[in-house]
Design an enzyme around this catalytic site. Structure first.
Site, PDB file in Angstrom:
ATOM      1  N   LYS A 287    -121.299  69.546  55.291  1.00 23.03           N
ATOM      2  CA  LYS A 287    -120.438  68.107  54.857  1.00 23.03           C
ATOM      3  C   LYS A 287    -118.893  68.227  53.993  1.00 23.03           C
ATOM      4  O   LYS A 287    -118.883  69.092  53.560  1.00 23.03           O
ATOM      5  CB  LYS A 287    -121.771  67.047  53.919  1.00 23.03           C
ATOM      6  CG  LYS A 287    -121.178  65.977  53.475  1.00 23.03           C
ATOM      7  CD  LYS A 287    -122.076  64.829  52.359  1.00 23.03           C
ATOM      8  CE  LYS A 287    -121.380  63.830  51.302  1.00 23.03           C
ATOM      9  NZ  LYS A 287    -122.649  63.375  51.057  1.00 23.03           N
TER      10      LYS A 287
ATOM     11  N   LYS B  16    -121.440  66.584  58.497  1.00 18.26           N
ATOM     12  CA  LYS B  16    -121.426  65.363  57.436  1.00 18.26           C
ATOM     13  C   LYS B  16    -119.963  64.906  57.656  1.00 18.26           C
ATOM     14  O   LYS B  16    -119.424  65.443  56.829  1.00 18.26           O
ATOM     15  CB  LYS B  16    -122.095  64.701  56.907  1.00 18.26           C
ATOM     16  CG  LYS B  16    -122.714  63.491  56.186  1.00 18.26           C
ATOM     17  CD  LYS B  16    -122.975  63.594  55.477  1.00 18.26           C
ATOM     18  CE  LYS B  16    -123.377  61.824  53.942  1.00 18.26           C
ATOM     19  NZ  LYS B  16    -124.376  62.007  53.192  1.00 18.26           N
TER      20      LYS B  16
ATOM     21  N   ASP C 168    -127.873  66.587  49.758  1.00 14.43           N
ATOM     22  CA  ASP C 168    -126.470  66.537  49.734  1.00 14.43           C
ATOM     23  C   ASP C 168    -125.864  67.373  48.291  1.00 14.43           C
ATOM     24  O   ASP C 168    -125.875  67.132  47.346  1.00 14.43           O
ATOM     25  CB  ASP C 168    -126.051  65.544  49.196  1.00 14.43           C
ATOM     26  CG  ASP C 168    -125.859  64.374  50.407  1.00 14.43           C
ATOM     27  OD1 ASP C 168    -127.203  64.564  51.352  1.00 14.43           O
ATOM     28  OD2 ASP C 168    -125.251  63.778  51.723  1.00 14.43           O
TER      29      ASP C 168
END
Length: 241
Positions: free
Chosen positions: A159, A188, A95
Site C-alpha cells: 500500500k 493498494k 493495514d
C-alpha cells in the site's frame, strides 16, 4: 458506454473512517454508507472495530483497521498486540505501517522480521494484511526493496500511503510497486484518489484496492455513468484520504 461494471469499482474501495475527530454518530453513518454502496471494506478507528464488525456481518463488506498507524514507530511487540486485538475484535484485513525509520536507516533485517511476524500471525488467523510503505518519505530503492520483502513474505497487499503523510498515491509509485511485486501481491492506492476518473486510472495501473473517503462522490458518479439509480444516503465528514 462505461467499460466497467459497478462492482469492478465499488469492490476496490476501502472506505476510510480514520480521522480522530469522527464521533460515534459519524462512524455509524460512515459504516451505513459503505454498506449501501457495497464497497470492499471499512477501515475504521481500532477502538470502534468490534461494533463495526458487528454492523458489517452478513453484508459482504469486510471490517478492517490500522496497525502501527500512522507513523509506524511502535515496537514490534506493540504492533503484534494491536494485530491480535484487532483480529479478536473481528478484523478481516489489517493495514500495517512499516517502521519508516528503520527503512530509511537500512535496517532491512528489522523491517523484514517485523513484517514477517505480523503477517504470520495474521495469516494464521485466516485474515489478510496490507503493508503501508508511506512512499512520500522514501526513495525508489526503498520502495523496491519493500516490494521484494513483501513478495517473499507473501503479504496480501502493498500500500502506498497512510493518507496522513506529506503525500499520497502517485501514478509513478503505483507502476513501480506493481512492477516489483510478485503476482501473489496486490497493490493498494491511498491518499489523493478523490474522483472516479482517478479511481479508474489507478485501476488501469493494476491497483486492486483504494483507500478513500470520497466514496459517495466516486461511486455516485459510477452509478450515474452506468445508468443505475442514485443511493439516497448521507454520512458526516471523513476527511484524510
Amino acid at each position: 458506454m462505461a467499460d466497467y461494471q459497478y462492482h469492478d469499482v465499488s469492490k476496490m474501495i476501502d472506505h476510510s473512517l480514520l480521522p480522530p475527530t469522527l464521533t460515534e454518530a459519524d462512524l455509524d453513518s460512515g459504516i451505513d454508507l459503505a454498506i449501501a454502496y457495497e464497497v470492499a471494506s471499512v477501515c475504521i478507528l481500532p477502538y470502534y472495530l468490534k461494533r463495526c464488525a458487528a454492523k458489517l456481518a452478513g453484508t459482504g463488506v469486510k471490517a478492517s483497521t490500522t496497525i502501527g498507524f500512522p507513523h509506524g514507530g511502535h515496537t514490534t511487540a506493540i504492533k503484534k498486540a494491536e494485530a491480535e486485538q484487532a483480529i479478536q475484535d473481528g478484523c478481516e484485513e489489517l493495514d500495517f505501517v512499516v517502521n519508516i525509520s528503520q527503512v530509511l536507516s537500512g535496517g532491512w533485517d528489522y523491517v523484514q522480521n517485523e513484517i514477517g511476524e505480523v503477517t504470520e500471525l495474521t495469516h494464521a488467523a485466516g485474515q489478510k494484511i496490507k503493508v503501508i510503505f508511506e512512499n512520500c518519505y522514501l526513495q525508489d530503492e526503498h520502495k523496491i526493496r519493500l516490494c521484494e520483502i513483501c513478495t517473499e513474505l507473501k503479504v496480501d497487499w502493498v500500500k502506498t500511503s497512510t493518507g496522513y503523510g506529506t503525500g499520497g498515491a502517485t501514478m509513478d509509485d503505483l507502476r513501480l510497486m506493481r512492477q516489483h511485486s510478485g503476482e501473489n501481491v496486490q497493490v493498494k492506492a491511498a491518499g489523493g484518489v478523490r474522483d472516479l476518473a482517478t479511481l479508474l486510472e489507478v485501476r488501469a495501473l493494476g491497483a486492486s484496492r483504494c483507500g478513500a473517503s470520497r466514496t459517495a462522490e466516486m461511486l455516485g458518479e459510477a452509478r450515474k455513468q452506468l445508468g443505475m439509480p442514485a443511493i439516497e444516503i448521507t454520512a458526516t465528514g471523513s476527511s484524510g484520504y
